[in-house]
Every structure is written in structure tokens, then in C-alpha cells.
Design an enzyme around this catalytic site. Structure first.
Site, PDB file in Angstrom:
ATOM      1  N   HIS A 471       0.792  -1.242   0.000  1.00 39.03           N
ATOM      2  CA  HIS A 471       0.000   0.000   0.000  1.00 39.03           C
ATOM      3  C   HIS A 471       0.819   1.284   0.000  1.00 39.03           C
ATOM      4  O   HIS A 471       0.328   2.336  -0.405  1.00 39.03           O
ATOM      5  CB  HIS A 471      -0.922   0.003   1.227  1.00 39.03           C
ATOM      6  CG  HIS A 471      -2.183   0.800   1.039  1.00 39.03           C
ATOM      7  ND1 HIS A 471      -2.271   1.879   0.188  1.00 39.03           N
ATOM      8  CD2 HIS A 471      -3.411   0.665   1.580  1.00 39.03           C
ATOM      9  CE1 HIS A 471      -3.490   2.374   0.234  1.00 39.03           C
ATOM     10  NE2 HIS A 471      -4.210   1.666   1.065  1.00 39.03           N
ATOM     11  N   TYR A 608     -14.889   6.127   8.470  1.00 36.78           N
ATOM     12  CA  TYR A 608     -13.848   6.568   7.523  1.00 36.78           C
ATOM     13  C   TYR A 608     -14.278   6.170   6.120  1.00 36.78           C
ATOM     14  O   TYR A 608     -14.529   4.998   5.844  1.00 36.78           O
ATOM     15  CB  TYR A 608     -12.530   5.878   7.885  1.00 36.78           C
ATOM     16  CG  TYR A 608     -11.320   6.254   7.043  1.00 36.78           C
ATOM     17  CD1 TYR A 608     -10.292   6.999   7.598  1.00 36.78           C
ATOM     18  CD2 TYR A 608     -11.182   5.843   5.726  1.00 36.78           C
ATOM     19  CE1 TYR A 608      -9.164   7.326   6.862  1.00 36.78           C
ATOM     20  CE2 TYR A 608     -10.060   6.163   4.983  1.00 36.78           C
ATOM     21  CZ  TYR A 608      -9.056   6.908   5.548  1.00 36.78           C
ATOM     22  OH  TYR A 608      -7.935   7.236   4.815  1.00 36.78           O
ATOM     23  N   THR A 621      -4.932  10.793  -0.567  1.00 41.90           N
ATOM     24  CA  THR A 621      -6.300  10.604  -0.072  1.00 41.90           C
ATOM     25  C   THR A 621      -6.637  11.598   1.033  1.00 41.90           C
ATOM     26  O   THR A 621      -5.762  12.211   1.636  1.00 41.90           O
ATOM     27  CB  THR A 621      -6.494   9.178   0.492  1.00 41.90           C
ATOM     28  OG1 THR A 621      -5.573   8.976   1.566  1.00 41.90           O
ATOM     29  CG2 THR A 621      -6.289   8.136  -0.586  1.00 41.90           C
TER      30      THR A 621
END
EC number: 2.3.1.21
Length: 787
Positions: A471, A608, A621
Site C-alpha cells: 500500500h 472513515y 487521499t
């Protein structure tokens, strides 16, 4: 040793007749071809850098303007805007007057062209700074936005087809919100979650912070935003990802699965070869900047910076923090099969190997029954366990000899491929099959994926595929772009051997009629020259190293055995009905998730939702806090028998509008959490303690959600053919007592939800939560259907 022997360019021996030299011309030819490829790439990058630097002006337009202005200047029809005569007299005096005049005119043309390019690029950059249009997508368009649209569309006719990163230098910087705005938004977001007493206490902490150390922290953050390209991204990558010392498997890495409604080749090596080849074509387009930049509403470009590290990238473990290492190029992939690691070349003779050639090489791996070296079978568990033991083991056991050579082959590979020994599939009548498929993509056995690679392509024994992605280097949409491209390439090459279903979601499977596999499922094409043999990597695993591997595997097993993963295939309706309610599908689903969570947990929770900030340069993000006052009012109304359906619809519509507003604010740099995160990092650097920041940054996200994007390529129209869409992917739970929910709105008729939680938590159950989601979606549909 055959590969090593053939790699020697020349040999010599001393005989009675003198020196006998044997030159291997093929090897010298390969060396020459490698040099040619390298220089072609350098020249290609240089050409693309030039094209990007002058965008929106085209190279042809550049030459035309220079020649035109030079001709007019030479003819005396253009008045001089700047006096070049002293410069030309000094430097061009050695030339004939006419030659000097021609050179002067050309340089003048170049000056004018440079000024025009700068003006055009500056104008386009200013247009990208205007973001009010995003708030007017579904409302009355103001005259400012109309004028902006006229100018922004005019550049489509001026500029040439943009390269992937043509807009990078034109995108605006992410600006820092004011502390006052962030405090106001934060307090509004937690109001539905706190009692009156707790809210009043939090209000006091926020005011104390705002009037105290926030001023110093904000000043330094603004300074950083002026200096850095993006004031968030570098810290986000370092502190959220690379400094994490816990396992990245499940906790950080995410996964994606196949287009499960299609009938693919069931021959593992054939499917793997086509997918590998498709991804290599994608990499070639990426290197050449031939991928189309993603345009929001087909107008505004999104940042493409994250694509750079998609291939040839590995996360290297460290004691205090990990490091991302990216290599310019790689001519091989690393393959894992039944405990053995192989190095497989993807270029030969100066060209990319074809799918049929890749299949031959992979088949040799499958046919090779050589047992793994001692300790090799579970070696990749090092990448699945805690980071510090892996960092120490890498330094101690993998820094020299065989182990270093083998590890280099993996870490410098374009990407990692696992040929699994298990089969997985999708069956509407047996949801557990998709659950097991997704679990395998998320963590496998804990030792059969190299979790540090930018991504691992996983090919099941029956030809189904998926991926596992690290990630830190990028977010899910970037991996999703590659996945969509690879699956589209494969879809365009499917064989036809099943009837077209009368309804998309019936169990019969819709199969493309394009023929890229043979009738028996192999890749098409004929192998004329034998491709290079796969090279089995050799390891020397000591007992001490083996103990570290066993410890890491124990940590990985405990983690993966605690994952409760359930996939909901919601086929009752999709985005078509949601749009008919005049609501955003994303807002619709987010509110349904609030209703489902309340029914599941009996309370509301901090929620979230991931939102991209790629309207800004190097943006990643931001968080949309989906649990709002309006959504909680709707949820409570849905559970109140005294509320009429019209009242519920009104509350639902209002909640959806508020959610959309929050989403737009997050996209345009007015979010809450990244700002507070950066202020928190600064407070630690300055050794300033803030009770407010400590509490905010430690709040658990018990409901963490994300939408998987699709249609990022133009290879297939996924709106017309949603059966080609991947079933999406997901991630592990963020909180020990919470849920992770990833969803993909796969066309008009279906939504896939990937729901994760922990088995060890008595409060959560992924299957139970999926039923609550399905019931919530049904109840909301009933509201609008009757209305």
C-alpha cells in the site's frame, strides 16, 4: 549450470597450435541489443520530457510558430519586442550579415514561442486552480463556471493528445486549511457521536488548541506547503506506512479478485501467461507515457505521480522504518510455485516475449518437481511477519552469497507471480467460495506471496486470478487501473464455449466470442525459438534464519486465522435504481452502511470513507467522515415506527446532500484529518504536547470504508458490459472491534461488498453485518419504490 555456461561471451584455451578463441556471437548480439533498448528508452524519455514541458503546445506547433515569427521578423513585418542587437552583434558578428539576420530572426522566433508557451501553460494552470465547478455538478451553473468551461474546453483544440504526466506541472498545490475551519468541521463531525458533556469537553480542548500551540504549528505547516510539492503526501507515506512495525499482511496490503462472471481458460499457465503479457504491455505504455491521464468529468486531470513506482518496486524492511526502492527497469519477473522461487526473463532477443513463450516457461516451472531448498518453502513468511525481525534477518542472512543473489532477483523483479496449488471460483449458490477466494488473495497461507513487492499476481490452479498489493507506494485506484487493463486484455482474448445468459446475474456465464485462447484453453501463437529457461533461485538457509522464518510464520498465521472475511454479492439492484432516486450511488450506499452498522452495533461510530485528492499535485487521499448529524437522524427515523415514509425520504435526501458536500470538500483540500495529522506530526517534532491532537489521532475508526473505482481504461465499455468488471477487492479491518468495508458498484444491477472483521472480537461478525447491509438496502429501496 546450462544458463551460466551459455552466458559466457567468449572462451579461450591454449593448445599446441597456439591460442584458440571461441567467440559466442549470440551473447554479443544480446549485449548489443540490450544497449540499443537502453538508449531507445533514454531517447524516448528525453522526447517525452520535452513534450510534457511544452504542453499544451505541440512540437509541430512549436516549429510552426518559430518559423512563422522568424519569417515575419526577417521581412521586417514584426516590430521588435526586445532589443537583441547588442547580443547578436557580439556573438553573430563573425557571420555574413544575411546569415546573421536569419539566425537573429530564428532566435527571435524562439523567444516569442517560449513566451507564448509560458503564457498558455500559466493560463491552463490558473484554470485548474478553479474548483467551484465541483460544487455545481448537480445544481445551477454560475456564469463564472460557464466561462471557465469555455476556456478549459478551448485548450482541447490547442493541445495535442496529452501524455500520462503532461498535466503534472500544471496541477495546483494542496493548500492548508485554516485552523478555525478545521476545528469547526471536526466538532460538527463528532457531535452525533458524543454526549452533551463529552462534546462540551471536546469543544473546550479544541478551543484551547486553536488559541494555543496551533498558531505555531500552522505557521510551520504553511511554510512547508510553500516549499514542498504536497504538504501531506511525504509524511503520510512515511508515518502511516513505512514507519509501521507491525505486519503489512492484512494490516496494510489490499487485494483484488477476478472478473468472476466470465469463463476463463482453466489452464493455469495459459491464464498466467496472458495476464503477465497484458501487464507487461501496460508497463511498456507506462514507460512510454502512452497511458491516457484520468480526467474527471472528461475535463480535469488527476495527478499521475503514483504510477511511477507501480513496477520494479520493493519495500525494503528497516529497524525504525522501511524504504521504498524503485528500479528504472527490470527484464524479469519472480515466480513462486510449490515452495520454489524462479527468475523468469520477459525479454529475449531485444523484444518482449509473447504469451505462448511465457506459457512454455511457466509450464517448465510446473513440470519441475525439484523439492524446495531447506527453509525455502516458507521463506516469504518473513515479509508477512513483524518488520523488525525481517529487517535484522535481511541484514544478517541475506547480504552476501547465494541468498543475496536470490533476494536481488526477487526485489529487482518487475513484479511477483504466485502459481497457487489451490483452485477458487465464484458460485452464486455458494457464497463461501468467493469468501475463500478473497481470503486467499488477502493473505494466502502467509508464506506464498511476497508482500513487500509493489504487487503480487496470484494465479489459482484452475486459472482464476487475483492480486495482492503493497500500500505504501500508491493507493488502490492505481492498482485498479492496472488490474482493469490486464483483465480487459484477457477478456479481449477469451475463447467462446458457453451460451450468453439471458440475464447478467443468472448462473449461466457470459463469455466473449473473441479468440485468444485455443479451443483447449492454451495461449495462441507458435513458439519458433525456444525462450530462455526459468532459473531456479538457490538459497542457503541456516538454522538461525530458519528460526526467524518460523517465528514470522507464527505471527502471520495468528493474524490471518483471526480474519473474518465475507463477500456480499448484492444483486437485488444496483446504481440504476439509486440514480432513479436522484441520489448519488456512493452517498446512498454510505447511508445504508450507517443504518446497517447501527442495527449491528446498536450505536453510531466514527466512520472513515477514503476520498482521493488527486486534483492536486502528488495528492493521495483524504477522509470523508460519513457519520453525520443528518445520517444519524435518518437512521433513527428508520427505526422509529412513528415516522412516515415521506419523512424518512426527506431525511435520506438531506443526508445524501450533506454527504456529497463533505465529499467535495475533501476532494478540494478542505478535509479535516490530513490537516490534523500534519499538525500532530509537527507537534511531535517540536515536543509540544496537545491533549486535543492526542485524543483526535487515537480515535478508532470502527467502520472503515472505500469504494473501488472502475472504467479507468477505454478498452471496454464496462457500463454496457458489467459482466467484465472485476468483483472488486478489499482490505483487513482497521480497528480490532470494527469492520472494513470495500465495495464496487458493478453496473446497474449489482454491488459487491467485501466485509472484514476479527474473529477474536465478540462484538463483530462479518456475515451478520452483510445481512444487515442487505436488509438496509432493501428497506431504503422500499421507501422510494412506494413513493
Amino acid at each position: 549450470m546450462a544458463e551460466a555456461h551459455s552466458a559466457v561471451a567468449f572462451t579461450f584455451s591454449i593448445t599446441s597450435e597456439g591460442l584458440d578463441v571461441n567467440v559466442n556471437r549470440d551473447v554479443f548480439n544480446l549485449i548489443f541489443q540490450s544497449g540499443v533498448i537502453a538508449w531507445k528508452k533514454r531517447l524516448g524519455r528525453l522526447k517525452n520530457t520535452f513534450r510534457i514541458g511544452i504542453y499544451p503546445v505541440t512540437p509541430l506547433g512549436l516549429v510552426t510558430i518559430i518559423v512563422t515569427v522568424a519569417a515575419l521578423k526577417f521581412a521586417g513585418w514584426v516590430p521588435p519586442l526586445i532589443n537583441f542587437e547588442p547580443f547578436f552583434h557580439f556573438w553573430l558578428g563573425i557571420f555574413h550579415p544575411k546569415v546573421s539576420q536569419v539566425l537573429e530572426s530564428l532566435l527571435y522566433g524562439m523567444f516569442i514561442c517560449t513566451m507564448m508557451t509560458i503564457i498558455l501553460r500559466s493560463t491552463l494552470k490558473l484554470l485548474f486552480y478553479y474548483q467551484q465547478w465541483i460544487y455545481e455538478v448537480r445544481s445551477i451553473i454560475t456564469w463564472k463556471t460557464k466561462m471557465w468551461l469555455v476556456f478549459i474546453n478551448a485548450f482541447k483544440f490547442i493541445g495535442h493528445k496529452p501524455l500520462l504526466t503532461s498535466f503534472q506541472g500544471l496541477l495546483p498545490k494542496l493548500s492548508v486549511p485554516t485552523v478555525e475551519d478545521t476545528m469547526r468541521r471536526y466538532l460538527c463531525s463528532v457531535k452525533p457521536l458524543l454526549s452533551k458533556e463529552d462534546y462540551k469537553r471536546m469543544e473546550g480542548l479544541a478551543l484551547e488548541f486553536q488559541n494555543g500551540i496551533a498558531k505555531k504549528l500552522q505557521f510551520n505547516l504553511v511554510l512547508k506547503s510553500w516549499w514542498a510539492t504536497n504538504y501531506v503526501s511525504d509524511w503520510w507515506e512515511e508515518f502511516v506506512y513505512l514507519r509501521g512495525r507491525s505486519p503489512i499482511m492484512v494490516n496494510s496490503n489490499f487485494y483484488g479478485v477476478d472478473a468472476v462472471l466470465l469463463n476463463h481458460s482453466d489452464i493455469q499457465v495459459a491464464r498466467a501467461a496472458n495476464l503477465i503479457y497484458g501487464m507487461l504491455l501496460y508497463r511498456r505504455k507506462l514507460d512510454r507515457q502512452e497511458l491516457n491521464p484520468i480526467l474527471l468529468n472528461k475535463i480535469i486531470p488527476l495527478c499521475s505521480a503514483q504510477y511511477e513506482r507501480q513496477f520494479n518496486t520493493t519495500r525494503i524492511p528497516g529497524i525504525e522504518k522501511d524504504t521504498l526502492v524503485h528500479y528504472k527497469d527490470s527484464d524479469h519477473i519472480a515466480v513462486y510455485h510449490k515452495g520454489r522461487f524462479f527468475k523468469v526473463y520477459i525479454r529475449y532477443g531485444g523484444r518482449l516475449l509473447q504469451p505462448c513463450e511465457i506459457e512454455v516457461m511457466l509450464q517448465k516451472i510446473v513440470d519441475d518437481h525439484t523439492p524446495p531448498c531447506k527453509g525455502e518453502l516458507q521463506l516469504a513468511a518473513l515479509t508477512a511477519g513483524d518488520r523488525v525481525p525481517w529487517a535484522k534477518a535481511r541484514t544478517e542472512f541475506f547480504s552476501k552469497g547465494k541468498n543475496k543473489i536470490a533476494l536481488d532477483a526477487i526485489e529487482k523483479a518487475a513484479f511477483f507471480v504466485t502459481l497457487d496449488d489451490e483452485s477458487h471460483s465464484y458460485d452464486m449458490n455458494n457464497p463461501s467460495k468467493l469468501n475463500e477466494f478473497s481470503r486467499s488473495m488477502l493473505h494466502g497461507k502467509g508464506y506464498d506471496r511476497w508482500f513487500d513487492k509493489s504487487f503480487t499476481l496470484i494465479v489459482c490452479a484452475n486459472g482464476m486470478v487475483g492480486f495482492n498489493a503493497e500500500h505504501s507506494w500508491a493507493d488502490a485506484p492505481i492498482s485498479g487501473h492496472l488490474w482493469e487493463y490486464g483483465l480487459s486484455e484477457d477478456v479481449l482474448n477469451l475463447r467462446s464455449d458457453a451460451p450468453i445468459s439471458s440475464h447478467l446475474w443468472e448462473y449461466a456465464i457470459h463469455v466473449s466470442t473473441r479468440e485468444g485462447y485455443t479451443e483447449d484453453g492454451h495461449t495462441r501463437g507458435t513458439v519458433t525459438d525456444p525462450p530462455p529457461n526459468p532459473i531456479k533461485l538457490e538459497w542457503d538457509i541456516s538454522e538461525a534464519c530458519h528460526e526467524v522464518i518460523k517465528t514470522s510464520l507464527g505471527v502471520a498465521k495468528a493474524l490471518l486465522n483471526d480474519v473474518d472475511l465475507y463477500i456480499l454479492s448484492h444483486t437485488a439492484y444496483g446504481k440504476g435504481f439509486m440514480k432513479s432516486c436522484k441520489l448519488s450511488p456512493d452517498a446512498y450506499i454510505q447511508i445504508a452502511l450507517q443504518l446497517a452498522y447501527f442495527r449491528d452495533a446498536g450505536k453510531f461510530s466514527l466512520t472513515y470513507e477514503s476520498c482521493m485528492t488527486r486534483l492536486f499535485r502528488e495528492g493521495r487521499t483524504e477522509t470523508v467522515r460519513s457519520c453525520t448529524l443528518e445520517s444519524t437522524e435518518f437512521v433513527q427515523a428508520m427505526n422509529d415506527k412513528n415516522k412516515t415514509k415521506k419523512e424518512c425520504i426527506k431525511l435520506m435526501t438531506k443526508a445524501a446532500q450533506v454527504h456529497q458536500q463533505l465529499y467535495r470538500e475533501a476532494m478540494t483540500g478542505c478535509g479535516i484529518d490530513r490537516h490534523l495529522f500534519c499538525l500532530y506530526i509537527l507537534s511531535k517534532y517540536f515536543h509540544l504536547d496537545s491533549p486535543f491532537l492526542n485524543e483526535v489521532l487515537n480515535e478508532p475508526w470502527r467502520l472503515s470504508t472505500s469504494q473501488t473505482p472502475y472504467q479507468q481504461t477505454d478498452k471496454l465499455d464496462l457500463n454496457k458490459n458489467p459482466e467484465y468488471i472485476s468483483a472488486g477487492g478489499g482490505f483487513g479491518p482497521v480497528a480490532d472491534d470494527g469492520y472494513g468495508v470495500s465495495y464496487i458498484i458493478a453496473g446497474e444491477e449489482v454491488v459487491f461488498f467485501h466485509i472484514s472483521s476479527k474473529k477474536s472480537c465478540p462484538l463483530t461478525n462479518s456475515e451478520r453485518f452483510s445481512k444487515n447491509i442487505a436488509q438496509s438496502l432493501k428497506d431504503i429501496k422500499d421507501l422510494f419504490s412506494e413513493d
